[in-house]
Design a protein around this motif. Structure first.
Motif, short mmCIF file in Angstrom:
data_model
loop_
_atom_site.label_atom_id
_atom_site.label_comp_id
_atom_site.label_asym_id
_atom_site.label_seq_id
_atom_site.Cartn_x
_atom_site.Cartn_y
_atom_site.Cartn_z
N GLY A 89 0.85 -1.20 0.00
CA GLY A 89 0.00 0.00 0.00
C GLY A 89 0.86 1.22 0.00
O GLY A 89 2.06 1.19 -0.23
N GLY A 90 0.22 2.36 0.27
CA GLY A 90 0.93 3.63 0.29
C GLY A 90 1.01 4.21 -1.10
O GLY A 90 0.57 3.64 -2.09
N GLU A 91 1.61 5.38 -1.21
CA GLU A 91 1.73 6.07 -2.48
C GLU A 91 2.71 5.31 -3.38
O GLU A 91 3.76 4.86 -2.95
CB GLU A 91 2.23 7.50 -2.26
CG GLU A 91 1.24 8.36 -1.51
CD GLU A 91 1.72 9.79 -1.40
OE1 GLU A 91 2.80 10.08 -1.93
OE2 GLU A 91 0.99 10.60 -0.79
N GLY A 92 2.35 5.22 -4.70
CA GLY A 92 3.21 4.52 -5.66
C GLY A 92 3.07 3.04 -5.62
O GLY A 92 3.66 2.33 -6.41
N GLY A 93 2.28 2.49 -4.68
CA GLY A 93 2.06 1.06 -4.60
C GLY A 93 3.27 0.28 -4.22
O GLY A 93 3.38 -0.91 -4.53
N GLU A 94 4.25 0.90 -3.53
CA GLU A 94 5.47 0.18 -3.16
C GLU A 94 5.20 -0.74 -1.97
O GLU A 94 4.45 -0.39 -1.07
CB GLU A 94 6.56 1.20 -2.80
CG GLU A 94 7.00 2.04 -4.00
CD GLU A 94 8.09 3.03 -3.63
OE1 GLU A 94 8.55 3.78 -4.49
OE2 GLU A 94 8.48 3.00 -2.44
N ASP A 95 5.82 -1.93 -2.02
CA ASP A 95 5.70 -2.90 -0.92
C ASP A 95 6.82 -2.63 0.08
O ASP A 95 7.96 -2.43 -0.28
CB ASP A 95 5.84 -4.33 -1.43
CG ASP A 95 4.68 -4.68 -2.36
OD1 ASP A 95 3.65 -3.95 -2.27
OD2 ASP A 95 4.83 -5.62 -3.15
N GLN A 106 6.82 5.45 10.91
CA GLN A 106 6.29 6.74 10.47
C GLN A 106 5.10 6.54 9.52
O GLN A 106 4.11 7.28 9.55
CB GLN A 106 7.40 7.55 9.77
CG GLN A 106 8.53 7.97 10.69
CD GLN A 106 8.04 8.92 11.77
OE1 GLN A 106 7.10 9.68 11.56
NE2 GLN A 106 8.66 8.84 12.94
N GLY A 107 5.20 5.54 8.67
CA GLY A 107 4.10 5.26 7.74
C GLY A 107 2.84 4.82 8.47
O GLY A 107 1.73 5.21 8.13
N ARG A 108 3.05 3.99 9.53
CA ARG A 108 1.89 3.57 10.31
C ARG A 108 1.24 4.75 11.00
O ARG A 108 0.02 4.86 11.08
CB ARG A 108 2.31 2.53 11.34
CG ARG A 108 2.46 1.13 10.74
CD ARG A 108 2.71 0.12 11.82
NE ARG A 108 3.98 0.42 12.50
CZ ARG A 108 4.29 -0.07 13.70
NH1 ARG A 108 3.45 -0.82 14.34
NH2 ARG A 108 5.46 0.22 14.25
N LYS A 109 2.03 5.68 11.52
CA LYS A 109 1.48 6.85 12.18
C LYS A 109 0.68 7.71 11.20
O LYS A 109 -0.39 8.22 11.52
CB LYS A 109 2.60 7.68 12.81
CG LYS A 109 3.25 7.04 14.03
CD LYS A 109 4.31 7.95 14.62
CE LYS A 109 4.94 7.30 15.84
NZ LYS A 109 6.00 8.16 16.43
N ARG A 137 -4.42 9.56 9.19
CA ARG A 137 -5.41 9.75 8.12
C ARG A 137 -6.73 9.06 8.45
O ARG A 137 -7.81 9.60 8.22
CB ARG A 137 -4.84 9.22 6.80
CG ARG A 137 -3.76 10.10 6.18
CD ARG A 137 -3.57 9.76 4.71
NE ARG A 137 -3.13 8.36 4.53
CZ ARG A 137 -1.87 7.99 4.48
NH1 ARG A 137 -0.90 8.90 4.58
NH2 ARG A 137 -1.56 6.72 4.32
N HIS A 138 -6.64 7.84 9.03
CA HIS A 138 -7.86 7.11 9.38
C HIS A 138 -8.65 7.85 10.47
O HIS A 138 -9.87 7.98 10.41
CB HIS A 138 -7.49 5.71 9.85
CG HIS A 138 -8.67 4.86 10.23
ND1 HIS A 138 -9.64 4.48 9.32
CD2 HIS A 138 -9.06 4.36 11.43
CE1 HIS A 138 -10.55 3.77 9.93
NE2 HIS A 138 -10.23 3.68 11.22
N THR A 139 -7.89 8.37 11.46
CA THR A 139 -8.57 9.12 12.55
C THR A 139 -9.21 10.39 12.02
O THR A 139 -10.34 10.74 12.39
CB THR A 139 -7.55 9.46 13.66
OG1 THR A 139 -6.96 8.24 14.13
CG2 THR A 139 -8.23 10.16 14.82
N MET A 140 -8.49 11.10 11.16
CA MET A 140 -9.05 12.33 10.58
C MET A 140 -10.30 12.03 9.75
O MET A 140 -11.27 12.78 9.77
CB MET A 140 -8.00 13.02 9.70
CG MET A 140 -6.83 13.61 10.48
SD MET A 140 -7.39 14.86 11.67
CE MET A 140 -8.08 16.06 10.56
N HIS A 141 -10.28 10.90 9.06
CA HIS A 141 -11.47 10.50 8.29
C HIS A 141 -12.67 10.25 9.23
O HIS A 141 -13.79 10.67 8.94
CB HIS A 141 -11.16 9.25 7.48
CG HIS A 141 -12.40 8.61 6.86
ND1 HIS A 141 -13.10 9.20 5.81
CD2 HIS A 141 -13.07 7.46 7.18
CE1 HIS A 141 -14.14 8.43 5.51
NE2 HIS A 141 -14.14 7.37 6.32
N GLN A 142 -12.39 9.56 10.35
CA GLN A 142 -13.46 9.31 11.32
C GLN A 142 -14.03 10.62 11.86
O GLN A 142 -15.24 10.82 11.93
CB GLN A 142 -12.94 8.45 12.47
CG GLN A 142 -12.62 7.03 12.09
CD GLN A 142 -12.02 6.26 13.25
OE1 GLN A 142 -11.36 6.83 14.11
NE2 GLN A 142 -12.24 4.94 13.27
#
Length: 589
Positions: A5-11, A19-22, A27-32
């Motif tokens: 996942g993430g930008e560019g579809g890199e594994d 940092q990516g998990r944060k 983003r998930h919290t802001m969406h909620q």
């Protein structure tokens, strides 16, 4: 374990990219939050079905959704109040500046006729108003003087000056006095042991953390919900007793409705006392709420059952000048008027909420502290309290619920076992009966005529004399209840006596204001008589039979020289008795 996942579809490995998990969590919290804000704008009060849909959509628990909306409504209300306050403050500043400018302009005005300063019209009108009021007062004085000369035989100017009347902390008005609950006469009982002049000692002084305060708020809210269910629900939660018609709690139904509240019921040593009663009280609702939320007034109102009562800390204060929303941590020590029955100690929360106009609910619920405080209570108060409904005539309809969990570490004496285990000793019926009785006393105190007084020899010559006699009677009642208490301040010693109970004595020093200094010896015993309570009451109440049991009468008969009725029952009265050797006051209730 790989994550794609993430930008560019890199594994990349999730565990190696904190940092990516944060960022994803943010983003998930802001969406909620954005989703909840959008729903809040459309519907700030979602029902249970809408909250369930949001819960599934956002992956949150229904309680989280419910509390988020509650907190958001509180924030919006606070923001609106702050905005209104800022607008009002700006308007107030503007008016103040205009007022100052007008005053400055008036100072500089010059009279066109004489060139001097103008006459102050405000002082002119004030003087005219004072002259008119002075004339009215002189007319009233002349009228009262003529009445005094006619009925007393001398003008009012020759009468002795009236002494000021002391007003105590228990200052309450009845429904017939405007229904405001403030400013009426009192029974002047703030110089008694256990009232506002005495600071009670506690088993331990709790120290509260922010976590405690947050937890207390949540416990109080749930207790209020449970109390309202207990008050407003009948069958199958409550059943009528076939013997006396009292409300009995159906424990099976209670466990089904409130499953989280009864985790300790499996303990075989625990016993449940639950009762409910309702009645009409001769006092308006606001005055009752004011008494319940003030620990000093509350102790003075229930001297026969509350031995000690104290507010430890105010967790949240009331809003907009009312008691709605007030939450307090309190301590109480409840008693039965006998040394044979142990007192019951509680650290508890008291929460008041105005349900609607003229309707209040007050709930009490125990709060458990950590075991290291060395205070191990033998009883816990489950959500209990009262619902107070204003009536059109200034009275109140009160529904009372008492629900307590008892651990019988020491057996109750057999003379009081049935009374205590049936719930009558500490139950709703007793609380409500004492409340009705005390409110009747206040109502009789406010009767200014002579309909409640019978004076045979001029012992009570005036309304002030009646008020003083009622204050004295209330001090007698409070002193009696305090002297027979089994709280920590009274240690009773059992002497050998005529029966299995024996005579119990206690000694304490009298240092209370208004009382003579010295040592007080209290002695008490309990006997069982095969006679109805009504006959026993009449025997002790009748002054003609007093010589049969009162050793201080020396065998001489008593004569009632003054009588004040202070309740609807004929036996509720204050009497002044006299024999050849002494004069004494007596109160019965």
């Amino acid at each position: 374990m790989e994550y794609s996942g993430g930008e560019g579809g890199e594994d990349h490995n999730a565990s190696s990219d904190p940092q990516g998990r944060k960022k994803r969590y943010h983003r998930h919290t802001m969406h909620q939050i954005q989703r909840l804000e959008a729903i809040f704008k459309e519907c700030p009060h979602p029902d249970e079905k809408q909250r369930s849909l949001l819960s599934r959509e956002l992956g949150l628990a229904p309680r989280q959704i419910k509390f988020w909306f509650q907190n958001r409504r509180t924030q919006m209300k606070a923001q609106h109040e702050r905005a209104d306050n800022c607008a009002l403050r700006a308007e107030n500043d503007k008016i103040r500046c205009e007022n100052i400018a007008i005053r400055e302009a008036l100072r500089n005005v010059i009279c066109p006729s004489c060139g001097g300063p103008p006459v102050n019209e405000d002082s002119y009108f004030d003087k005219q108003k004072f002259r008119i009021e002075n004339a009215h007062l002189k007319e009233e004085l002349d009228r009262v003087s003529s009445i005094a000369t006619k009925y007393i035989g001398r003008p009012i100017s020759q009468l002795p000056p009236m002494q000021p009347i002391h007003v105590s902390s228990l200052d309450l008005s009845m429904g017939s006095f405007g229904g405001r609950g403030i400013g009426g006469p009192s029974l002047d009982i703030d110089l008694l042991p256990g009232s506002s002049s005495t600071v009670p000692s506690l088993p331990f002084q709790p120290r509260l953390s922010d976590l405690d305060r947050s937890l207390m708020t949540d416990i109080a809210a749930h207790a209020m919900e449970e109390l309202l269910r207990l008050v407003q629900t009948n069958e199958p939660l409550w059943m009528k007793s076939k013997t006396d018609g009292r409300d009995i709690l159906n424990l099976e139904s209670y466990e089904r409705i409130f499953p989280m509240a009864n985790t300790n019921l499996k303990n075989p040593h625990l016993r449940i006392e639950a009762s409910r009663d309702s009645g009409v009280v001769i006092m308006n609702g606001l005055a009752l709420v004011d008494m319940f939320m003030d620990s000093h007034k509350w102790v003075e109102l229930f001297p026969a059952i509350v031995s000690v009562g104290k507010t430890i800390e105010v967790i949240s204060s009331e809003m907009l000048g009312s008691h709605s929303g007030s939450l307090q941590l309190m301590y109480k020590d409840l008693q039965v008027l006998s040394p044979l029955v142990s007192t019951r100690e509680f650290y508890f929360l008291r929460y008041c909420q105005q349900i609607e106009q003229g309707l209040w609910a007050i709930v009490d619920v125990s709060y458990d502290f950590p075991r290291e405080n060395q205070f191990s209570p033998q009883c816990r108060q489950l959500p209990s309290g009262c619902l107070i409904q204003d009536m059109p005539n200034g009275y109140s309809q009160v529904t009372w619920v008492e629900h307590v969990e008892i651990e019988d570490k020491t057996p109750t004496h057999r003379l009081y076992r049935d009374l205590v285990h049936s719930g009558l000793a500490f139950g709703a019926e007793r609380w409500l009966a004492i409340l009705c009785r005390m409110c009747e006393r206040f109502a009789c105190l406010m009767v200014t005529g002579t309909s409640t007084t019978r004076d045979l020899e001029g012992v009570i010559p005036s309304i002030d004399g009646k008020r003083s006699m009622m204050k004295l009677a209330q001090r007698m009642v409070n002193n009696f209840c305090t002297s027979i208490s089994t709280s920590n301040s009274h240690r009773w010693t059992t002497l050998s006596g005529m029966n299995e109970v024996g005579i119990r004595v206690t000694v304490h020093k009298s240092t209370d204001p208004g009382q003579p200094n010295g040592v007080v010896l209290n002695a008490a015993t309990t006997i069982w008589l095969p006679v109805s309570p009504h006959n026993v009451f009449n025997f002790f109440k009748d002054e003609r039979t007093r010589a049969q049991w009162d050793v201080l009468s020396n065998g001489n008969g008593m004569q009632e020289v003054a009588h004040i009725a202070n309740g609807s029952h004929p036996g509720n009265c204050i009497s002044v008795l006299r024999n050849r050797l002494s004069t004494l006051a007596k109160t019965t209730c």
